[in-house]
Design a protein around this motif. Sequence first.
Motif, PDB file in Angstrom:
ATOM      1  N   GLN A 254       0.763  -1.063  -0.032  1.00 44.98           N
ATOM      2  CA  GLN A 254       0.062  -0.022  -0.009  1.00 44.98           C
ATOM      3  C   GLN A 254       0.864   1.189   0.006  1.00 44.98           C
ATOM      4  OE1 GLN A 254      -0.498  -2.664   1.882  1.00 44.98           O
ATOM      5  NE2 GLN A 254      -2.429  -3.332   1.994  1.00 44.98           N
ATOM      6  N   GLN A 255       1.987   1.433   0.745  1.00 42.35           N
ATOM      7  CA  GLN A 255       2.845   2.394   0.766  1.00 42.35           C
ATOM      8  C   GLN A 255       3.394   2.789  -0.544  1.00 42.35           C
ATOM      9  OE1 GLN A 255       6.815   2.151   2.595  1.00 42.35           O
ATOM     10  NE2 GLN A 255       6.156   3.513   4.119  1.00 42.35           N
ATOM     11  N   ALA A 256       3.895   1.690  -1.160  1.00 47.23           N
ATOM     12  CA  ALA A 256       4.550   1.577  -2.254  1.00 47.23           C
ATOM     13  C   ALA A 256       3.670   1.980  -3.824  1.00 47.23           C
ATOM     14  CB  ALA A 256       5.433   0.391  -2.946  1.00 47.23           C
ATOM     15  N   HIS A 257       2.455   1.643  -3.597  1.00 41.83           N
ATOM     16  CA  HIS A 257       1.739   1.986  -4.621  1.00 41.83           C
ATOM     17  C   HIS A 257       0.956   3.413  -4.458  1.00 41.83           C
ATOM     18  CE1 HIS A 257       1.816  -1.343  -7.596  1.00 41.83           C
ATOM     19  NE2 HIS A 257       2.388  -1.887  -6.732  1.00 41.83           N
ATOM     20  N   GLY A 258       0.950   3.571  -3.287  1.00 43.86           N
ATOM     21  CA  GLY A 258       0.447   5.134  -2.903  1.00 43.86           C
ATOM     22  C   GLY A 258       1.436   6.212  -3.481  1.00 43.86           C
ATOM     23  N   ALA A 259       2.632   5.871  -3.530  1.00 44.43           N
ATOM     24  CA  ALA A 259       3.760   6.534  -4.234  1.00 44.43           C
ATOM     25  C   ALA A 259       3.890   6.620  -5.449  1.00 44.43           C
ATOM     26  CB  ALA A 259       5.031   6.099  -3.388  1.00 44.43           C
ATOM     27  N   PHE A 260       3.603   5.524  -5.968  1.00 43.57           N
ATOM     28  CA  PHE A 260       3.471   5.253  -7.486  1.00 43.57           C
ATOM     29  C   PHE A 260       2.432   5.872  -8.007  1.00 43.57           C
ATOM     30  CE2 PHE A 260       5.388   0.783  -6.957  1.00 43.57           C
ATOM     31  CZ  PHE A 260       6.639   1.309  -6.303  1.00 43.57           C
ATOM     32  N   ARG A 261       1.402   5.993  -7.557  1.00 45.76           N
ATOM     33  CA  ARG A 261       0.132   6.811  -8.000  1.00 45.76           C
ATOM     34  C   ARG A 261       0.391   8.410  -7.982  1.00 45.76           C
ATOM     35  NH1 ARG A 261      -2.519   2.789  -5.058  1.00 45.76           N
ATOM     36  NH2 ARG A 261      -3.227   4.298  -3.521  1.00 45.76           N
ATOM     37  N   LYS A 262       1.025   8.641  -6.844  1.00 45.48           N
ATOM     38  CA  LYS A 262       1.140  10.271  -6.862  1.00 45.48           C
ATOM     39  C   LYS A 262       2.210  10.600  -7.951  1.00 45.48           C
ATOM     40  CE  LYS A 262       3.627  13.284  -3.589  1.00 45.48           C
ATOM     41  NZ  LYS A 262       3.075  14.490  -3.950  1.00 45.48           N
ATOM     42  N   PHE A 263       3.184   9.617  -8.139  1.00 45.91           N
ATOM     43  CA  PHE A 263       4.110   9.799  -9.348  1.00 45.91           C
ATOM     44  C   PHE A 263       3.453  10.174 -10.587  1.00 45.91           C
ATOM     45  CE2 PHE A 263       6.820   8.523 -12.848  1.00 45.91           C
ATOM     46  CZ  PHE A 263       8.030   9.255 -12.443  1.00 45.91           C
ATOM     47  N   VAL A 264       2.557   9.233 -10.918  1.00 48.43           N
ATOM     48  CA  VAL A 264       1.857   9.423 -12.248  1.00 48.43           C
ATOM     49  C   VAL A 264       1.262  10.812 -12.281  1.00 48.43           C
ATOM     50  CG1 VAL A 264      -0.044   8.392 -13.478  1.00 48.43           C
ATOM     51  CG2 VAL A 264       1.563   6.887 -12.447  1.00 48.43           C
ATOM     52  N   LEU A 265       0.510  11.166 -11.148  1.00 45.00           N
ATOM     53  CA  LEU A 265      -0.354  12.443 -11.300  1.00 45.00           C
ATOM     54  C   LEU A 265       0.444  13.497 -11.008  1.00 45.00           C
ATOM     55  CD1 LEU A 265      -3.226  11.105  -8.833  1.00 45.00           C
ATOM     56  CD2 LEU A 265      -3.403  11.443 -11.252  1.00 45.00           C
ATOM     57  N   ASP A 266       1.651  13.479 -10.242  1.00 43.12           N
ATOM     58  CA  ASP A 266       2.582  14.493 -10.274  1.00 43.12           C
ATOM     59  C   ASP A 266       3.222  14.787 -11.685  1.00 43.12           C
ATOM     60  OD1 ASP A 266       1.877  15.114  -7.423  1.00 43.12           O
ATOM     61  OD2 ASP A 266       3.703  14.106  -6.713  1.00 43.12           O
ATOM     62  N   HIS A 267       3.572  13.854 -12.333  1.00 43.15           N
ATOM     63  CA  HIS A 267       4.055  14.092 -13.620  1.00 43.15           C
ATOM     64  C   HIS A 267       3.155  14.172 -14.707  1.00 43.15           C
ATOM     65  CE1 HIS A 267       8.436  13.620 -12.426  1.00 43.15           C
ATOM     66  NE2 HIS A 267       7.770  12.975 -11.329  1.00 43.15           N
ATOM     67  N   GLN A 268       1.925  14.156 -14.372  1.00 47.50           N
ATOM     68  CA  GLN A 268       0.704  14.292 -15.330  1.00 47.50           C
ATOM     69  C   GLN A 268       0.949  13.547 -16.549  1.00 47.50           C
ATOM     70  OE1 GLN A 268      -2.005  16.029 -14.600  1.00 47.50           O
ATOM     71  NE2 GLN A 268      -1.022  16.205 -12.687  1.00 47.50           N
ATOM     72  N   LEU A 269       1.297  12.176 -16.458  1.00 45.89           N
ATOM     73  CA  LEU A 269       1.545  11.294 -17.618  1.00 45.89           C
ATOM     74  C   LEU A 269       0.284  10.867 -18.267  1.00 45.89           C
ATOM     75  CD1 LEU A 269       3.952   8.642 -15.732  1.00 45.89           C
ATOM     76  CD2 LEU A 269       4.541  10.810 -16.758  1.00 45.89           C
ATOM     77  N   ASP A 270       0.524  10.678 -19.504  1.00 47.56           N
ATOM     78  CA  ASP A 270      -0.692  10.333 -20.204  1.00 47.56           C
ATOM     79  C   ASP A 270      -1.054   8.912 -20.139  1.00 47.56           C
ATOM     80  OD1 ASP A 270       1.053   9.040 -21.909  1.00 47.56           O
ATOM     81  OD2 ASP A 270       0.773  10.400 -23.666  1.00 47.56           O
ATOM     82  N   VAL A 271      -2.077   8.241 -20.717  1.00 44.99           N
ATOM     83  CA  VAL A 271      -2.339   6.745 -20.708  1.00 44.99           C
ATOM     84  C   VAL A 271      -1.299   5.992 -21.133  1.00 44.99           C
ATOM     85  CG1 VAL A 271      -3.615   6.419 -22.534  1.00 44.99           C
ATOM     86  CG2 VAL A 271      -4.330   5.270 -20.603  1.00 44.99           C
ATOM     87  N   VAL A 272      -0.554   6.187 -22.099  1.00 47.21           N
ATOM     88  CA  VAL A 272       0.529   5.253 -22.355  1.00 47.21           C
ATOM     89  C   VAL A 272       1.797   5.351 -21.484  1.00 47.21           C
ATOM     90  CG1 VAL A 272       2.177   4.962 -24.218  1.00 47.21           C
ATOM     91  CG2 VAL A 272       0.032   5.508 -24.844  1.00 47.21           C
ATOM     92  N   ASP A 273       1.957   6.506 -21.025  1.00 46.68           N
ATOM     93  CA  ASP A 273       3.431   6.505 -20.242  1.00 46.68           C
ATOM     94  C   ASP A 273       2.705   6.046 -18.560  1.00 46.68           C
ATOM     95  OD1 ASP A 273       5.006   7.443 -21.849  1.00 46.68           O
ATOM     96  OD2 ASP A 273       4.766   9.782 -21.368  1.00 46.68           O
ATOM     97  N   ALA A 274       1.643   6.471 -18.385  1.00 41.57           N
ATOM     98  CA  ALA A 274       1.163   5.775 -16.949  1.00 41.57           C
ATOM     99  C   ALA A 274       1.145   4.540 -16.969  1.00 41.57           C
ATOM    100  CB  ALA A 274      -0.046   6.610 -16.781  1.00 41.57           C
ATOM    101  N   ASP A 362      13.628  12.976  -7.278  1.00 41.17           N
ATOM    102  CA  ASP A 362      12.710  13.670  -6.482  1.00 41.17           C
ATOM    103  C   ASP A 362      11.395  12.837  -6.347  1.00 41.17           C
ATOM    104  OD1 ASP A 362      14.292  16.095  -6.028  1.00 41.17           O
ATOM    105  OD2 ASP A 362      14.155  16.697  -8.182  1.00 41.17           O
ATOM    106  N   PHE A 363      11.761  11.746  -5.609  1.00 37.41           N
ATOM    107  CA  PHE A 363      10.595  10.736  -5.393  1.00 37.41           C
ATOM    108  C   PHE A 363      10.010  10.892  -3.911  1.00 37.41           C
ATOM    109  CE2 PHE A 363       9.229   6.185  -4.610  1.00 37.41           C
ATOM    110  CZ  PHE A 363       8.097   6.347  -5.205  1.00 37.41           C
ATOM    111  N   THR A 364       8.542  11.201  -3.847  1.00 37.46           N
ATOM    112  CA  THR A 364       8.230  11.254  -2.738  1.00 37.46           C
ATOM    113  C   THR A 364       7.285  10.364  -2.197  1.00 37.46           C
ATOM    114  OG1 THR A 364       8.144  13.606  -2.674  1.00 37.46           O
ATOM    115  CG2 THR A 364       6.649  12.806  -1.145  1.00 37.46           C
ATOM    116  N   ILE A 365       7.378   9.710  -1.045  1.00 44.04           N
ATOM    117  CA  ILE A 365       6.686   8.400  -0.571  1.00 44.04           C
ATOM    118  C   ILE A 365       5.806   8.898   0.653  1.00 44.04           C
ATOM    119  CG2 ILE A 365       6.495   5.982   0.297  1.00 44.04           C
ATOM    120  CD1 ILE A 365       9.349   5.774  -0.790  1.00 44.04           C
ATOM    121  N   PRO A 366       4.504   9.077   0.481  1.00 44.48           N
ATOM    122  CA  PRO A 366       3.527   9.601   1.682  1.00 44.48           C
ATOM    123  C   PRO A 366       3.314   8.309   2.564  1.00 44.48           C
ATOM    124  CG  PRO A 366       2.378   9.842  -0.501  1.00 44.48           C
ATOM    125  CD  PRO A 366       3.781   9.042  -0.848  1.00 44.48           C
TER     126      PRO A 366
END
Length: 425
Positions: A254-274, A362-366
């Motif tokens: 849960q900790q890791a994937h919360g951080a991964f989702r934050k990364f996707v949203l913070d970097h505004q990845l499109d559906v391919v990159d996400a 510059d990776f943040t883990i909530p």
Amino acid sequence: MSTVRSIALAFLAVAVVATAGAARAENRNVQPVGQPDAYVASWDAVGNQALTAAALTPAEGHVIFAYEGIAVYDSVIAIDGGYEPFAVDLEAPHDASAEAAVAAAAHRILVHYLPAQASTILDPAYAASLATIPDGQTKWDGIEAGEQVAGRLISERADDGFRASVTYSSPNPPVPGVWIPTAQSAPVGTYLPFMRPFSLNSPDQFRPGGPPPLTSKRWARDYNEVKEFGSSTSTSRTADQTLAARFWAEPPVQQAHGAFRKFVLDHQLDVVDASRFMAMISVTYADALIACFDAKYHYAFWRPITAIRAGDTDDNDATAADPAWSPLIGTPNHPEYPSAHACLTPAGGRVIARFLDTNRIDFTIPSLTGLGDRHFTTVKDLEDDVSDARIWGGIHYRSSVEDGATISMKTADQVLAHHFHRSNR
């Protein structure tokens, strides 16, 4: 408010946040090609909710997320192209909805591996997700693509050894150096050493040399370090070290994937990159876990809580026993060597660095429990923090985190060298 409606609003909220973020996005290494994704991250969150409700072990959670990540990625690539598929090579109409494919693929995978969560979590989330996509042929084509890819992946992985029945027999009476389960529940991940990896040639491809001999100076160093700094009553461990140990003791999947989702949203990845990012990091984690548990059950090395209470049995004069010793955090119920967090977490940093094409991640883990987020500038910062924390928590030795980190980097390099490349087609 109905469950379906509330989940639908959650999906729409993610879409609004993503669109607003795109308008103010700074110049970064990874820029969105299309609209920011609101579905890959959302379905990762749905998977997180389902596996949490199912009370899965971290071993199960990381593998299921690999299945989901691959199915979603291959479905998106079947429509949008640009990269080589990972496992399922399917050609779908190029005007099909990639977002519908994401929902269909993720739903199919999660229902297959977590059927008990279908009616309460997965089916309502699927209805809500599809409700945000306009009806029409593009939507139906996307659903068909996601269903086909997920179905073929499930068939391909049907005999991969996931959750196979494998028992562990601990020595009776105990043998110095040999792991004894630390809980009444069944040992975790006993099937992983026999599971077919996703990218590695075999589970033992990166098997390390093993923990130090009990009579060695290195063992005494490892033993006394965790005995001093990892004790529940340690006076040598600082407040910051205690905080780090407790932070990294949060539920790891849960900790890791919360951080991964934050990364996707913070970097505004499109559906391919996400989808590509989530697949890259989820496959790397799963294979690093398989390699790690191959070594764990091959060497079956004892945990500090066992070793330190029986320090007078290891034939090493430099390891004094303390029958009352206890670790700061709870001891996981699987062998000590190597450290699972050290096997996985630095690999995540390596994937992020490659994805961004920079050494500055510059990776943040909530935090999941209010301990405060932790930010890491480089992969080395991330590796050092998680490795030290497992010693300060009293559950691992220095040799274990060092050898785990080696598995971590080798696995990441293997996955990234052979997969997720741009397509020549």
